[in-house]
Design a protein around this motif. Structure first.
Motif, PDB file in Angstrom:
ATOM      1  N   VAL A 653       0.692  -1.098  -0.032  1.00 32.30           N
ATOM      2  CA  VAL A 653      -0.179  -0.096   0.351  1.00 32.30           C
ATOM      3  C   VAL A 653       0.890   0.971  -0.392  1.00 32.30           C
ATOM      4  O   VAL A 653       1.931   1.288   0.771  1.00 32.30           O
ATOM      5  CB  VAL A 653      -1.078   0.379   1.348  1.00 32.30           C
ATOM      6  N   GLU A 654       0.117   2.286  -0.320  1.00 35.67           N
ATOM      7  CA  GLU A 654       1.153   3.547  -0.016  1.00 35.67           C
ATOM      8  C   GLU A 654       0.230   4.800   0.143  1.00 35.67           C
ATOM      9  O   GLU A 654      -0.569   4.852   0.673  1.00 35.67           O
ATOM     10  CB  GLU A 654       1.155   4.006  -1.954  1.00 35.67           C
ATOM     11  N   ALA A 655       1.098   5.068   1.436  1.00 39.58           N
ATOM     12  CA  ALA A 655       0.411   6.222   2.336  1.00 39.58           C
ATOM     13  C   ALA A 655       0.394   7.481   2.270  1.00 39.58           C
ATOM     14  O   ALA A 655       1.325   7.933   1.129  1.00 39.58           O
ATOM     15  CB  ALA A 655       1.820   5.852   3.509  1.00 39.58           C
ATOM     16  N   VAL A 667      -8.272  18.188   2.898  1.00 44.61           N
ATOM     17  CA  VAL A 667      -7.743  18.474   2.216  1.00 44.61           C
ATOM     18  C   VAL A 667      -6.902  17.529   1.519  1.00 44.61           C
ATOM     19  O   VAL A 667      -5.675  16.956   2.588  1.00 44.61           O
ATOM     20  CB  VAL A 667      -6.763  19.518   2.450  1.00 44.61           C
ATOM     21  N   PRO A 668      -6.944  17.438   0.018  1.00 39.58           N
ATOM     22  CA  PRO A 668      -5.110  16.296   0.176  1.00 39.58           C
ATOM     23  C   PRO A 668      -3.543  17.128  -0.571  1.00 39.58           C
ATOM     24  O   PRO A 668      -3.886  18.016  -0.077  1.00 39.58           O
ATOM     25  CB  PRO A 668      -5.935  16.597  -1.768  1.00 39.58           C
ATOM     26  N   PRO A 669      -3.163  16.059  -0.471  1.00 40.09           N
ATOM     27  CA  PRO A 669      -1.748  16.067  -0.350  1.00 40.09           C
ATOM     28  C   PRO A 669      -1.462  17.509  -1.119  1.00 40.09           C
ATOM     29  O   PRO A 669      -0.239  18.371  -1.006  1.00 40.09           O
ATOM     30  CB  PRO A 669      -1.093  15.179  -0.692  1.00 40.09           C
ATOM     31  N   ASN A 714       5.246   8.956   0.621  1.00 39.02           N
ATOM     32  CA  ASN A 714       6.404   9.342   0.118  1.00 39.02           C
ATOM     33  C   ASN A 714       7.359  10.529   0.793  1.00 39.02           C
ATOM     34  O   ASN A 714       7.512  10.885   1.587  1.00 39.02           O
ATOM     35  CB  ASN A 714       5.234  10.711  -0.536  1.00 39.02           C
ATOM     36  N   VAL A 715       8.696  11.066   0.067  1.00 35.23           N
ATOM     37  CA  VAL A 715       9.973  11.255   0.841  1.00 35.23           C
ATOM     38  C   VAL A 715      10.236  12.668   0.034  1.00 35.23           C
ATOM     39  O   VAL A 715       9.783  12.638  -1.124  1.00 35.23           O
ATOM     40  CB  VAL A 715      11.161  10.312   0.802  1.00 35.23           C
ATOM     41  N   SER A 716       9.898  13.651   0.898  1.00 39.38           N
ATOM     42  CA  SER A 716      10.209  15.298   0.454  1.00 39.38           C
ATOM     43  C   SER A 716      11.870  15.520  -0.114  1.00 39.38           C
ATOM     44  O   SER A 716      12.335  14.420   1.538  1.00 39.38           O
ATOM     45  CB  SER A 716       9.350  16.498   0.780  1.00 39.38           C
ATOM     46  N   ALA A 717      12.218  16.845  -0.749  1.00 42.39           N
ATOM     47  CA  ALA A 717      13.988  16.811  -0.716  1.00 42.39           C
ATOM     48  C   ALA A 717      14.128  17.180   0.172  1.00 42.39           C
ATOM     49  O   ALA A 717      14.837  16.826   1.098  1.00 42.39           O
ATOM     50  CB  ALA A 717      13.500  17.185  -1.838  1.00 42.39           C
ATOM     51  N   SER A 718      13.035  18.263   1.233  1.00 37.86           N
ATOM     52  CA  SER A 718      13.795  18.852   2.167  1.00 37.86           C
ATOM     53  C   SER A 718      14.090  17.654   3.297  1.00 37.86           C
ATOM     54  O   SER A 718      14.610  17.746   4.467  1.00 37.86           O
ATOM     55  CB  SER A 718      12.284  19.752   2.560  1.00 37.86           C
ATOM     56  N   GLN A 719      13.481  16.520   3.114  1.00 41.05           N
ATOM     57  CA  GLN A 719      13.326  15.695   4.283  1.00 41.05           C
ATOM     58  C   GLN A 719      14.936  14.544   4.313  1.00 41.05           C
ATOM     59  O   GLN A 719      15.671  14.184   4.746  1.00 41.05           O
ATOM     60  CB  GLN A 719      12.307  14.614   4.264  1.00 41.05           C
ATOM     61  N   LEU A 720      14.992  14.569   2.929  1.00 39.60           N
ATOM     62  CA  LEU A 720      16.320  13.767   2.376  1.00 39.60           C
ATOM     63  C   LEU A 720      17.186  14.287   2.832  1.00 39.60           C
ATOM     64  O   LEU A 720      18.542  13.470   2.601  1.00 39.60           O
ATOM     65  CB  LEU A 720      16.216  13.142   0.757  1.00 39.60           C
ATOM     66  N   ASP A 799       5.095   6.842 -14.300  1.00 41.29           N
ATOM     67  CA  ASP A 799       4.171   8.332 -13.985  1.00 41.29           C
ATOM     68  C   ASP A 799       2.903   7.768 -14.477  1.00 41.29           C
ATOM     69  O   ASP A 799       2.382   7.248 -15.605  1.00 41.29           O
ATOM     70  CB  ASP A 799       4.377   8.828 -14.845  1.00 41.29           C
ATOM     71  N   ARG A 800       1.551   8.722 -13.791  1.00 39.30           N
ATOM     72  CA  ARG A 800       0.088   8.465 -14.348  1.00 39.30           C
ATOM     73  C   ARG A 800      -0.102   9.092 -16.050  1.00 39.30           C
ATOM     74  O   ARG A 800      -0.978   8.405 -16.017  1.00 39.30           O
ATOM     75  CB  ARG A 800      -0.636   8.591 -13.574  1.00 39.30           C
ATOM     76  N   SER A 801       0.889   9.730 -16.384  1.00 41.29           N
ATOM     77  CA  SER A 801       0.279  10.428 -17.552  1.00 41.29           C
ATOM     78  C   SER A 801       0.741   9.864 -18.229  1.00 41.29           C
ATOM     79  O   SER A 801      -0.317   9.918 -19.628  1.00 41.29           O
ATOM     80  CB  SER A 801       1.083  11.283 -17.631  1.00 41.29           C
TER      81      SER A 801
HETATM   82  P1  C2E Z   1       1.739  11.083  -5.404  1.00 44.16           P
HETATM   83  O1  C2E Z   1       2.807  10.560  -4.771  1.00 44.16           O
HETATM   84  O2  C2E Z   1       1.859  10.204  -6.827  1.00 44.16           O
HETATM   85  O3  C2E Z   1       0.758   9.344  -5.228  1.00 44.16           O
HETATM   86  C1  C2E Z   1      -0.350   8.763  -6.310  1.00 44.16           C
HETATM   87  C2  C2E Z   1      -1.528  10.559  -6.360  1.00 44.16           C
HETATM   88  O4  C2E Z   1      -1.826   9.293  -7.719  1.00 44.16           O
HETATM   89  C3  C2E Z   1      -2.911  10.304  -5.136  1.00 44.16           C
HETATM   90  O5  C2E Z   1      -2.192  11.604  -4.576  1.00 44.16           O
HETATM   91  C4  C2E Z   1      -3.583   8.993  -5.658  1.00 44.16           C
HETATM   92  O6  C2E Z   1      -5.001   9.620  -5.023  1.00 44.16           O
HETATM   93  C5  C2E Z   1      -3.410   9.507  -6.829  1.00 44.16           C
HETATM   94  N1  C2E Z   1      -4.036   8.570  -7.167  1.00 44.16           N
HETATM   95  C6  C2E Z   1      -4.050   7.455  -7.480  1.00 44.16           C
HETATM   96  N2  C2E Z   1      -4.680   5.964  -8.261  1.00 44.16           N
HETATM   97  C7  C2E Z   1      -5.337   7.242  -9.106  1.00 44.16           C
HETATM   98  C8  C2E Z   1      -5.732   6.898 -10.694  1.00 44.16           C
HETATM   99  O7  C2E Z   1      -6.054   5.378 -11.082  1.00 44.16           O
HETATM  100  N3  C2E Z   1      -6.059   7.731 -11.048  1.00 44.16           N
HETATM  101  C9  C2E Z   1      -5.504   9.111 -10.536  1.00 44.16           C
HETATM  102  N4  C2E Z   1      -6.149  10.128 -11.137  1.00 44.16           N
HETATM  103  N5  C2E Z   1      -4.930   9.149  -9.848  1.00 44.16           N
HETATM  104  C10 C2E Z   1      -4.886   8.487  -8.590  1.00 44.16           C
HETATM  105  P2  C2E Z   1      -3.027  12.608  -3.561  1.00 44.16           P
HETATM  106  O8  C2E Z   1      -3.618  11.445  -2.226  1.00 44.16           O
HETATM  107  O9  C2E Z   1      -3.771  13.360  -3.602  1.00 44.16           O
HETATM  108  O10 C2E Z   1      -1.249  12.729  -3.364  1.00 44.16           O
HETATM  109  C11 C2E Z   1      -0.809  13.874  -4.584  1.00 44.16           C
HETATM  110  C12 C2E Z   1       0.979  13.658  -4.304  1.00 44.16           C
HETATM  111  O11 C2E Z   1       0.486  14.285  -3.039  1.00 44.16           O
HETATM  112  C13 C2E Z   1       1.034  12.183  -4.104  1.00 44.16           C
HETATM  113  O12 C2E Z   1       1.647  11.834  -5.309  1.00 44.16           O
HETATM  114  C14 C2E Z   1       2.609  12.592  -3.334  1.00 44.16           C
HETATM  115  O13 C2E Z   1       3.241  13.160  -4.601  1.00 44.16           O
HETATM  116  C15 C2E Z   1       2.218  14.314  -2.315  1.00 44.16           C
HETATM  117  N6  C2E Z   1       1.590  12.702  -1.235  1.00 44.16           N
HETATM  118  C16 C2E Z   1       1.279  12.071  -0.493  1.00 44.16           C
HETATM  119  N7  C2E Z   1       1.141  11.772   0.643  1.00 44.16           N
HETATM  120  C17 C2E Z   1       2.785  12.443   0.678  1.00 44.16           C
HETATM  121  C18 C2E Z   1       3.085  12.287   2.498  1.00 44.16           C
HETATM  122  O14 C2E Z   1       2.914  11.220   2.638  1.00 44.16           O
HETATM  123  N8  C2E Z   1       4.875  13.271   2.166  1.00 44.16           N
HETATM  124  C19 C2E Z   1       5.653  13.672   1.545  1.00 44.16           C
HETATM  125  N9  C2E Z   1       6.101  14.328   0.370  1.00 44.16           N
HETATM  126  N10 C2E Z   1       3.949  13.574  -0.117  1.00 44.16           N
HETATM  127  C20 C2E Z   1       2.906  13.308  -0.191  1.00 44.16           C
END
Ligand code: C2E
Ligand code: CA
Ligand code: CA
Length: 906
Positions: A653-655, A667-669, A714-720, A799-801
């Motif tokens: 799973v991805e957190a 609020v989404p990240p 997910n780890v951010s640059a400022s953490q790494l 990547d999703r794109s």
């Molecule tokens: P990411 O790491 O690329 O995470 C995947 C994102 O794609 C998630 O958005 C997820 O909800 C979305 N997603 C998953 N499956 C699908 C799909 O089938 N279609 C579409 N359109 N989207 C999908 P989310 O949760 O809004 O997170 C966005 C970004 O925020 C993440 O991209 C990640 O870069 C960042 N993020 C999230 N949680 C954390 C965290 O705990 N720490 C850090 N540093 N960044 C985080």
């Protein structure tokens, strides 16, 4: 008879001397003196007539003619007439036969005396003994002739009686009396001139400012003369009769005494200077001593004392001025017509002209020609009004070099207020100008591009707001950010990045007017301040937009970076301004925000700021404040998204972070991660989220149902790049009992490239703990085999794109194929994210992808939900009907995700 005659005459002569008293006593009143003399002479005549020598009854002779003629000759008409009148009156009173003749003799004496006086006054006759004698003989001869006229008398008889002795005695008496009177007059004259001379001397002493002492050779003061007694600083009595040694300080007294001796011995003036403390302060004196001629002892001298304090001080000042003149500063003295009179050594050093080359020449020979007439006019006006001009001026050296100097010109005026000289004082400021320019450049310009820096732009913007509101024009502030500059920098290195920035700067500079300011705010952020746009709002915005579009076009042309040509577009945000309606900070924020908006809308475009955006600014600030506050509370939570194999079996799973905002809801990240980076609280937030994730993974590890599950974080640059990241992660692992080998850190390519060496070091340290690494959003950065090989990686995440456009987009498909091959080559796990549809899944599977994450399988969800799902998926798998439920779940999740997004936007 002769004896009698002599007796009478002697008596009269003696009595005549009384006249001397009257003359002396009445010297101040000449008329009275003359009248008194007349009375005396008249009275003496009467006395003489009382002692007559009787020649015959009624015929008498006496000395009256002698007296009266001499009274008239020496006393003048008044004396003569008064004396004559008294004598005549007495003679008339005597009466007798000779009365007429006697009176006539009296008149004759007076008349002849006056006649002699007139002749003497005209210079015809002298008053010498011989003339006087001849005159006396003549007067008495005539008297004898007159006496002969008395009845019964004759010349012969008279002559027989008086004869020659009478004439000789009377002649001698006249001479004697004349000489006596002459001497008296001369003495009087002498006295008068002595008195006059003394008066003159007093006048002179009174007129000069000096004090005059007469001293004897022992220094005793015999006389003091001064126009002002106060100059003695004591009363004259305490000076007169005292010795200099007793009234002056010992040293001064000795000095003067030796000067007195010197003057007496040498006979020439002795000059000495000394100083005294006087009631009016410390003063300097000059004493000139001259011995007075004469042999008498004790010898005397004149001492003339002059107060020379002013002269001494002036001399001192002049000496100081002369030394000061030869100072480090260049100095030039000119006359009122600015012809150079004098220059100093420093002048020669600075200008290269020797003094003889400039003296007599006009000061404008140094002019550089850099200043116009208006400059010099202003200078002269200032100088005339205030006698002083200070400023910087460009002058020319002898070798032709033009240099800047700091110059002060002072006018020197005479006591009448007329300018007599100008004094110029200057320092060569070439070096300080260079320093100043360097400092200015450092302070106001960007060193890489030479453009203005933030400070200068802010200054200019301040000014522009003022000028714009005064002159009624509008302006625009444009924030320009290069799109994807970071990638070029990361990929091609800093030199290429710098080259790109320099070229971009030159393009921007070339596209705007001279009057507009182009600045670089650091990084790839440029700002342009456009001034003098039309006053009308729409027209101004239209021109700004035209300019911005032109800039976009210029910026999008390829940049030559070494051997390569790269395209790097830009995004532009514009904030318009008119006067002081907004502050500088507000404008900057507005333009910045518009630029972000341009980026958000797809880059390479122009966005204007409008009032709605202002609201956004405020909200953003509030949002950041809320975020900081939230860090200490329990508002953050983790959602989990499953990672499955083609059969829907969940192996990880991805957190994903969520913020349960008290007002905004969930609020989404995407909304708060960037904000946290911006406001500097990402490290703290990252720590918090990692802790939560590890805590959960620890729990799952202890639960047999989920113990095999991997958790991606997910780890951010400022953490790494935080220096204590490894240590902290260690501590977290220990605290939470989380199995490191089940923990996957997702990193993006771009954050690795910025400091590859640092990243590798940290990753390797974490790898040793057992933590695995995945490259998130793979394919969007500039991935190269070289760096993939260097990193301790386990997984690539497509990547999703790319997934989104499958299967129709052939280039996306090609990329997917390449990534699959790459992962195989490097022996890395591969997972595709954002899988939403079955055909995407099919294509990915066809290309050889085996792991998936996406709404088609499971959308991110809460802990309870994911745990429930994992349970049901396992059951479904066991029943062999995975596909249906998975698709159904995907649909349901999509709806849920859409709802969450909606909620967030509200
Ligand atoms: P990411 O790491 O690329 O995470 C995947 C994102 O794609 C998630 O958005 C997820 O909800 C979305 N997603 C998953 N499956 C699908 C799909 O089938 N279609 C579409 N359109 N989207 C999908 P989310 O949760 O809004 O997170 C966005 C970004 O925020 C993440 O991209 C990640 O870069 C960042 N993020 C999230 N949680 C954390 C965290 O705990 N720490 C850090 N540093 N960044 C985080
Ligand atoms: Ca991720
Ligand atoms: Ca991703």
């Amino acid at each position: 008879m002769i004896l009698e005659l002599i007796q009478t005459v002697a008596l009269l002569l003696a009595l005549s001397l009384l006249h001397g008293f009257s003359m002396r006593a009445l010297a101040a009143r000449p008329r009275l003196a003359e009248t008194a003399s007349g009375l005396i002479f008249g009275t003496v005549c009467v006395v003489g007539m009382m002692l007559p020598i009787t020649l015959a009854p009624g015929v008498i002779v006496d000395g009256r003619s002698v007296l009266l003629s001499m009274a008239a000759l020496f006393g003048g008409p008044l004396t003569g007439l008064v004396a004559g009148a008294i004598a005549g009156a007495y003679r008339l009173w005597l009466g007798g036969g000779g009365m007429i003749v006697g009176t006539t003799v009296i008149a004759l004496g007076v008349a002849l005396g006056l006649a002699y006086r007139a002749a003497w006054a005209r210079g015809w006759l002298a008053r010498k003994p011989l003339s006087l004698f001849a005159f006396g003989v003549t007067v008495h001869a005539l008297s004898m002739v007159l006496i002969a006229q008395i009845p019964e008398q004759s010349i012969a008889r008279i002559y027989a009686v008086l004869g020659l002795p009478y004439l000789l005695i009377m002649g001698a008496a006249t001479t004697l009396l004349g000489l006596l009177l002459q001497d008296l007059a001369a003495r009087q004259q002498n006295e008068r001139s002595l008195r006059e001379r003394e008066a003159r001397l007093r006048a002179v002493a009174g007129a000069v400012p000096d004090i005059l002492f007469v001293l004897d050779e022992n220094g005793r003061c015999l006389e003091v003369m001064t126009h002002d007694e106060r100059l003695l600083y004591r009363d004259a009595e305490s000076v007169l009769g005292h010795r200099l040694q007793d009234i002056l300080p010992e040293a001064v007294g000795n000095l003067l005494m030796s000067a007195i001796r010197q003057a007496i011995v040498s006979g020439t003036p002795a000059i000495t200077e000394y100083a005294l403390d006087t009631p009016s302060g410390h003063r300097h004196f000059e004493g000139r001593i001259q011995a007075i001629e004469g042999e008498a002892a004790p010898r005397t001298v004149v001492l003339i004392v002059q107060d020379v304090t002013r002269r001494i001080l002036l001399e001192q000042e002049r000496r100081i001025a002369a030394i000061a003149f030869e100072s480090q500063q260049g100095m030039m003295v000119t006359d009122a017509r600015t012809r150079i009179l004098r220059v100093n050594q420093a002048f020669t050093e600075v200008t290269g002209y020797a003094s003889e080359e400039v003296i007599g020449k006009p000061a404008r020979m140094l002019a550089s020609g850099r200043h116009d007439e208006a400059f010099y006019n202003a200078l002269w006006q200032q100088l005339q009004a205030h006698d002083l001009w200070e400023g910087e001026i460009w002058n020319r050296r002898r070798n032709g070099e033009v240099y800047p100097e700091r110059l002060t010109i002072s006018a020197v005026r005479s006591e009448e207020g007329v300018v007599t000289h100008y004094v110029g004082c200057f320092t060569d400021i070439t070096q300080s100008k260079i320093n100043e320019e360097e400092i200015h450049a450092l302070a106001y310009y960007d060193h890489l591009t030479g453009l203005a820096n933030r400070r200068l732009l802010t200054d200019r913007l301040h000014q522009a707001l003022g000028h714009g509101s005064r002159d009624g024009w509008r302006g625009a502030l444009m924030f320009i950010d290069l799109d994807d500059f970071k990638d070029i920098n990361d990929l091609l290195g800093h030199d290429a990045g710098d080259a790109l920035l320099t070229q971009a700067a030159a393009r921007l500079r070339g596209a705007v007017r001279e009057t507009d300011t182009v600045a670089r705010f650091g990084g790839d952020e440029f700002v342009i301040l456009v001034e003098h746009l039309p006053a009308e709002e729409v027209a101004a915005a239209a021109s700004a937009e035209r300019l911005a579009n032109k800039l976009l076009e210029t910026m999008s042309a390829p940049y030559a970076l070494g051997s390569q040509a790269r395209v790097c577009t830009a995004s532009i945000g514009i904030a318009m301004f008119a006067g002081h309606r907004q502050t500088v900070d507000e404008l900057m924020q507005s333009a910045d925000l518009s630029m972000y908006e341009a980026k958000r809308q797809g880059k390479n475009r122009v966005r204007f700021f409008d009032p709605v955006m202002q609201q956004t600014v405020a909200e953003r600030l509030q949002f950041e404040t809320d975020l900081r506050d939230a860090l200490s509370g329990e508002q953050f939570e983790l959602h989990y998204q499953a990672q499955c194999d083609a059969d829907g079996r969940i192996d990880g799973v991805e957190a994903l972070a969520r913020w349960r905002h008290p007002r905004r809801g969930l609020v989404p990240p995407g909304l708060f991660i960037a904000a946290a980076e911006r406001c500097g609280c990402m490290p703290a937030l990252g720590r918090k989220l990692l802790e939560m994730a590890c805590l959960q993974l620890g729990r799952w590890a202890r639960d047999p149902r989920f113990s095999a599950l991997r958790l991606s974080v997910n780890v951010s640059a400022s953490q790494l790049y935080a220096p204590d990241f490894v240590a902290e992660t260690c501590a977290v692992l220990e605290r939470t009992g989380c199995p490191p080998d089940k923990l996957v850190f997702e990193l993006t390519e771009s954050m690795l490239i910025s400091d590859m060496a640092g990243a590798v070091q940290t990753m390797e340290a974490l790898r040793k703990l057992g933590i695995r690494f995945s490259i998130d959003d793979f394919g969007t950065g500039y991935s190269s085999l070289a760096y993939l090989q260097r990193l301790p990686l386990d997984e690539l995440k497509i990547d999703r794109s790319f997934v989104r456009d499958l299967p129709d987009n052939t280039s996306s498909r090609a990329i997917v194929r390449t990534i699959v091959a790459l992962a195989r080559t490097l022996g890395l796990r591969l997972i595709a994210e954002g899988v939403e549809e079955a055909r995407q899944l099919r294509t990915l599977m066809d290309e050889g992808c085996t792991s998936f994450q996406g709404f088609m399988f499971h959308a991110p969800t809460t802990l309870d939900a994911i745990e429930a799902k994992m349970g049901s998926t396992a059951a479904a798998l066991a029943a062999g009907c995975i596909t249906e439920p998975a698709q159904a779940a995907a649909r349901a999740d999509r709806v849920a995700a859409a709802e969450t997004a909606q909620e967030t936007l509200q």
